[in-house]
Design a protein around this motif. Sequence first.
Motif, short mmCIF file in Angstrom:
data_model
loop_
_atom_site.label_atom_id
_atom_site.label_comp_id
_atom_site.label_asym_id
_atom_site.label_seq_id
_atom_site.Cartn_x
_atom_site.Cartn_y
_atom_site.Cartn_z
N LEU A 26 -19.95 29.44 -6.50
CA LEU A 26 -19.43 29.40 -5.15
C LEU A 26 -20.10 28.22 -4.47
N ASN A 27 -19.27 27.26 -4.05
CA ASN A 27 -19.75 26.05 -3.39
C ASN A 27 -18.89 25.77 -2.16
N VAL A 28 -19.36 24.85 -1.35
CA VAL A 28 -18.53 24.28 -0.29
C VAL A 28 -18.19 22.87 -0.77
N VAL A 29 -16.89 22.60 -0.93
CA VAL A 29 -16.45 21.34 -1.54
C VAL A 29 -15.45 20.63 -0.64
N SER A 30 -15.60 19.33 -0.53
CA SER A 30 -14.62 18.48 0.14
C SER A 30 -13.76 17.85 -0.95
N TRP A 31 -12.45 18.13 -0.90
CA TRP A 31 -11.51 17.59 -1.89
C TRP A 31 -10.77 16.41 -1.26
N ASN A 32 -10.78 15.28 -1.95
CA ASN A 32 -10.07 14.07 -1.49
C ASN A 32 -10.42 13.72 -0.04
N GLU A 33 -11.72 13.82 0.25
CA GLU A 33 -12.29 13.46 1.56
C GLU A 33 -11.75 14.34 2.69
N GLY A 34 -11.25 15.52 2.35
CA GLY A 34 -10.73 16.44 3.36
C GLY A 34 -11.81 17.35 3.91
N GLN A 35 -11.38 18.26 4.78
CA GLN A 35 -12.28 19.24 5.38
C GLN A 35 -12.92 20.09 4.28
N PRO A 36 -14.24 20.25 4.27
CA PRO A 36 -14.88 21.07 3.25
C PRO A 36 -14.40 22.53 3.33
N LYS A 37 -14.24 23.14 2.16
CA LYS A 37 -13.80 24.54 2.06
C LYS A 37 -14.66 25.26 1.03
N TYR A 38 -14.71 26.57 1.16
CA TYR A 38 -15.39 27.38 0.15
C TYR A 38 -14.57 27.30 -1.13
N ASP A 39 -15.26 27.26 -2.25
CA ASP A 39 -14.60 27.00 -3.52
C ASP A 39 -15.26 27.83 -4.62
N ILE A 40 -14.43 28.54 -5.39
CA ILE A 40 -14.92 29.30 -6.55
C ILE A 40 -14.22 28.75 -7.78
N ARG A 41 -15.01 28.23 -8.73
CA ARG A 41 -14.44 27.71 -9.97
C ARG A 41 -15.56 27.48 -10.99
N GLU A 42 -15.15 27.21 -12.25
CA GLU A 42 -16.12 26.90 -13.30
C GLU A 42 -16.39 25.39 -13.31
N TRP A 43 -17.64 25.06 -13.56
CA TRP A 43 -18.08 23.66 -13.62
C TRP A 43 -18.83 23.41 -14.92
N SER A 44 -18.65 22.21 -15.46
CA SER A 44 -19.43 21.80 -16.63
C SER A 44 -20.89 21.65 -16.18
N PRO A 45 -21.83 21.65 -17.14
CA PRO A 45 -23.24 21.57 -16.76
C PRO A 45 -23.60 20.36 -15.88
N ASP A 46 -22.90 19.23 -16.06
CA ASP A 46 -23.22 18.04 -15.25
C ASP A 46 -22.30 17.89 -14.04
N HIS A 47 -21.45 18.87 -13.80
CA HIS A 47 -20.52 18.89 -12.66
C HIS A 47 -19.54 17.71 -12.64
N THR A 48 -19.22 17.16 -13.81
CA THR A 48 -18.22 16.10 -13.87
C THR A 48 -16.84 16.64 -14.23
N LYS A 49 -16.81 17.85 -14.80
CA LYS A 49 -15.54 18.50 -15.16
C LYS A 49 -15.51 19.88 -14.52
N MET A 50 -14.27 20.32 -14.24
CA MET A 50 -14.12 21.61 -13.59
C MET A 50 -12.90 22.33 -14.13
#
Length: 70
Positions: A26-50
């Motif tokens: 569970l993170n707060v993520v800004s997608w494409n420079e938009g308003q940050p939103k709460y986000d639930i998803r799987e991430w690779s160990p280095d956070h380069t893939k999701m």
Amino acid sequence: MADIKFEIVAHIGVLSTSKKGWTKELNVVSWNEGQPKYDIREWSPDHTKMGKGITLNEEEIGQLRLLIIN
């Protein structure tokens, strides 16, 4: 396929970890420079893939919280 820009604004916590080391978070993520939103998803160990996930605005995360605690 278009590049997706993202910035993890706040890391809230890890929900689980797979055998391959990916973490469901569970993170707060800004997608494409938009308003940050709460986000639930799987991430690779280095956070380069999701993986696929779900984003929730402030109102939706509040409603989810109410549903969980009731």
